[in-house]
Motif scaffolding. Sequence first.
Motif, PDB file in Angstrom:
ATOM      1  N   ASP A   1      -5.018  -9.351  -4.155  1.00  0.00           N
ATOM      2  CA  ASP A   1      -4.156 -10.214  -3.353  1.00  0.00           C
ATOM      3  C   ASP A   1      -2.934 -10.565  -4.198  1.00  0.00           C
ATOM      4  OD1 ASP A   1      -2.929 -11.976  -1.673  1.00  0.00           O
ATOM      5  OD2 ASP A   1      -4.541 -13.465  -1.687  1.00  0.00           O
ATOM      6  N   PRO A   2      -1.949  -9.648  -4.251  1.00  0.00           N
ATOM      7  CA  PRO A   2      -0.772  -9.871  -5.098  1.00  0.00           C
ATOM      8  C   PRO A   2      -0.023 -11.168  -4.805  1.00  0.00           C
ATOM      9  CG  PRO A   2      -0.842  -7.602  -4.341  1.00  0.00           C
ATOM     10  CD  PRO A   2      -1.911  -8.353  -3.587  1.00  0.00           C
ATOM     11  N   LYS A   3      -0.218 -11.747  -3.635  1.00  0.00           N
ATOM     12  CA  LYS A   3       0.446 -13.017  -3.322  1.00  0.00           C
ATOM     13  C   LYS A   3      -0.044 -14.131  -4.250  1.00  0.00           C
ATOM     14  CE  LYS A   3       1.262 -11.835   1.453  1.00  0.00           C
ATOM     15  NZ  LYS A   3       0.792 -11.926   2.809  1.00  0.00           N
ATOM     16  N   GLN A   4      -1.193 -13.928  -4.889  1.00  0.00           N
ATOM     17  CA  GLN A   4      -1.753 -14.911  -5.814  1.00  0.00           C
ATOM     18  C   GLN A   4      -1.281 -14.716  -7.255  1.00  0.00           C
ATOM     19  OE1 GLN A   4      -3.512 -17.472  -4.617  1.00  0.00           O
ATOM     20  NE2 GLN A   4      -3.133 -16.538  -2.621  1.00  0.00           N
ATOM     21  N   TRP A   5      -0.530 -13.670  -7.529  1.00  0.00           N
ATOM     22  CA  TRP A   5      -0.067 -13.377  -8.881  1.00  0.00           C
ATOM     23  C   TRP A   5       0.962 -14.401  -9.354  1.00  0.00           C
ATOM     24  CZ3 TRP A   5       1.183  -7.404  -8.704  1.00  0.00           C
ATOM     25  CH2 TRP A   5      -0.007  -6.699  -8.531  1.00  0.00           C
ATOM     26  N   SER A   6       1.216 -14.375 -10.648  1.00  0.00           N
ATOM     27  CA  SER A   6       2.269 -15.231 -11.222  1.00  0.00           C
ATOM     28  C   SER A   6       3.619 -14.810 -10.659  1.00  0.00           C
ATOM     29  CB  SER A   6       2.287 -15.084 -12.745  1.00  0.00           C
ATOM     30  OG  SER A   6       2.753 -13.789 -13.106  1.00  0.00           O
ATOM     31  N   GLU A   7       4.595 -15.689 -10.752  1.00  0.00           N
ATOM     32  CA  GLU A   7       5.940 -15.381 -10.253  1.00  0.00           C
ATOM     33  C   GLU A   7       6.520 -14.158 -10.966  1.00  0.00           C
ATOM     34  OE1 GLU A   7       7.413 -16.617  -7.529  1.00  0.00           O
ATOM     35  OE2 GLU A   7       5.498 -17.661  -7.293  1.00  0.00           O
ATOM     36  N   GLN A   8       6.272 -14.061 -12.253  1.00  0.00           N
ATOM     37  CA  GLN A   8       6.766 -12.911 -13.014  1.00  0.00           C
ATOM     38  C   GLN A   8       6.140 -11.614 -12.487  1.00  0.00           C
ATOM     39  OE1 GLN A   8       5.724 -12.909 -17.174  1.00  0.00           O
ATOM     40  NE2 GLN A   8       6.557 -10.888 -17.518  1.00  0.00           N
ATOM     41  N   SER A   9       4.845 -11.616 -12.249  1.00  0.00           N
ATOM     42  CA  SER A   9       4.157 -10.418 -11.767  1.00  0.00           C
ATOM     43  C   SER A   9       4.594 -10.048 -10.351  1.00  0.00           C
ATOM     44  CB  SER A   9       2.639 -10.624 -11.810  1.00  0.00           C
ATOM     45  OG  SER A   9       2.199 -10.745 -13.146  1.00  0.00           O
ATOM     46  N   LYS A  10       4.941 -11.049  -9.561  1.00  0.00           N
ATOM     47  CA  LYS A  10       5.404 -10.763  -8.195  1.00  0.00           C
ATOM     48  C   LYS A  10       6.716  -9.985  -8.198  1.00  0.00           C
ATOM     49  CE  LYS A  10       3.200 -14.690  -5.943  1.00  0.00           C
ATOM     50  NZ  LYS A  10       3.412 -15.989  -5.282  1.00  0.00           N
ATOM     51  N   ARG A  11       7.448 -10.017  -9.305  1.00  0.00           N
ATOM     52  CA  ARG A  11       8.708  -9.272  -9.407  1.00  0.00           C
ATOM     53  C   ARG A  11       8.489  -7.825  -9.849  1.00  0.00           C
ATOM     54  NH1 ARG A  11      10.284 -14.435 -11.411  1.00  0.00           N
ATOM     55  NH2 ARG A  11      10.066 -13.754 -13.564  1.00  0.00           N
ATOM     56  N   SER A  12       7.243  -7.458 -10.132  1.00  0.00           N
ATOM     57  CA  SER A  12       6.956  -6.089 -10.578  1.00  0.00           C
ATOM     58  C   SER A  12       6.848  -5.148  -9.387  1.00  0.00           C
ATOM     59  CB  SER A  12       5.658  -6.053 -11.394  1.00  0.00           C
ATOM     60  OG  SER A  12       4.548  -6.185 -10.535  1.00  0.00           O
ATOM     61  N   VAL A  13       7.011  -3.876  -9.660  1.00  0.00           N
ATOM     62  CA  VAL A  13       6.884  -2.857  -8.616  1.00  0.00           C
ATOM     63  C   VAL A  13       5.463  -2.854  -8.062  1.00  0.00           C
ATOM     64  CG1 VAL A  13       6.990  -0.371  -8.179  1.00  0.00           C
ATOM     65  CG2 VAL A  13       8.703  -1.442  -9.632  1.00  0.00           C
ATOM     66  N   ALA A  14       4.491  -3.109  -8.916  1.00  0.00           N
ATOM     67  CA  ALA A  14       3.091  -3.090  -8.489  1.00  0.00           C
ATOM     68  C   ALA A  14       2.817  -4.079  -7.360  1.00  0.00           C
ATOM     69  CB  ALA A  14       2.179  -3.399  -9.677  1.00  0.00           C
ATOM     70  N   TYR A  15       3.600  -5.133  -7.285  1.00  0.00           N
ATOM     71  CA  TYR A  15       3.396  -6.148  -6.242  1.00  0.00           C
ATOM     72  C   TYR A  15       3.391  -5.529  -4.846  1.00  0.00           C
ATOM     73  CZ  TYR A  15       4.212 -10.194  -3.249  1.00  0.00           C
ATOM     74  OH  TYR A  15       4.115 -11.139  -2.269  1.00  0.00           O
ATOM     75  N   HIS A  16       4.215  -4.534  -4.649  1.00  0.00           N
ATOM     76  CA  HIS A  16       4.350  -3.921  -3.322  1.00  0.00           C
ATOM     77  C   HIS A  16       3.303  -2.845  -3.040  1.00  0.00           C
ATOM     78  CE1 HIS A  16       8.086  -6.076  -2.800  1.00  0.00           C
ATOM     79  NE2 HIS A  16       8.425  -5.694  -4.018  1.00  0.00           N
ATOM     80  N   PHE A  17       2.607  -2.403  -4.076  1.00  0.00           N
ATOM     81  CA  PHE A  17       1.690  -1.276  -3.897  1.00  0.00           C
ATOM     82  C   PHE A  17       0.235  -1.565  -4.246  1.00  0.00           C
ATOM     83  CE2 PHE A  17       5.903   0.440  -4.867  1.00  0.00           C
ATOM     84  CZ  PHE A  17       6.126   1.165  -3.713  1.00  0.00           C
ATOM     85  N   LYS A  18      -0.032  -2.584  -5.040  1.00  0.00           N
ATOM     86  CA  LYS A  18      -1.396  -2.848  -5.517  1.00  0.00           C
ATOM     87  C   LYS A  18      -2.248  -3.392  -4.376  1.00  0.00           C
ATOM     88  CE  LYS A  18      -4.111  -2.984  -9.143  1.00  0.00           C
ATOM     89  NZ  LYS A  18      -4.449  -1.780  -9.867  1.00  0.00           N
ATOM     90  N   ARG A  19      -3.305  -2.673  -4.039  1.00  0.00           N
ATOM     91  CA  ARG A  19      -4.209  -3.084  -2.961  1.00  0.00           C
ATOM     92  C   ARG A  19      -5.611  -3.381  -3.454  1.00  0.00           C
ATOM     93  NH1 ARG A  19      -0.252  -4.421  -1.231  1.00  0.00           N
ATOM     94  NH2 ARG A  19       1.118  -3.265   0.105  1.00  0.00           N
ATOM     95  N   GLU A  20      -5.935  -2.840  -4.642  1.00  0.00           N
ATOM     96  CA  GLU A  20      -7.270  -3.067  -5.183  1.00  0.00           C
ATOM     97  C   GLU A  20      -7.238  -2.963  -6.698  1.00  0.00           C
ATOM     98  OE1 GLU A  20      -9.910  -0.075  -3.673  1.00  0.00           O
ATOM     99  OE2 GLU A  20      -8.998   1.510  -4.847  1.00  0.00           O
TER     100      GLU A  20
END
Length: 143
Positions: A16-35
Amino acid sequence: MSKRAQKDQQISVAADPKQWSEQSKRSVAYHFKREYVDEPYKCSRCSVACTFTAQDQKYTFEIKKASKDQRRKFCSTCWSESNRMRATLSEYDLRWTAEKSSLRANREFLTEWLELFMRWKQFAPYKHDIAKIAMVRCLLKLG
């Protein structure tokens, strides 16, 4: 065991990338990480084979809010040891700050502090305080 067999045995946990830190939400993985899937690694200190489990990743990135770029480096034993050493180094620093005048001549304290610095290099070879190490060595030579 083949890489295919290892991959088949890996456990996955929904991300659930929406739960990541603000810094991590700016990474490319935010849009693709599902598991999250188990990630094998080798402890950089003792070389034991370890796994950064999918569950640990979920906790690390979503609850603790660690950077998504973080990778495991130590097994749990070496990690605990590094935390103890970091805490002990902090205690020595605080003691030095408070009692510098009397500790300058305390060979036992200085020797223990220098040994601690040398052991710390096993855990963080790129994060040692060169100035403090030189100071302690100099004080031991003077004493």
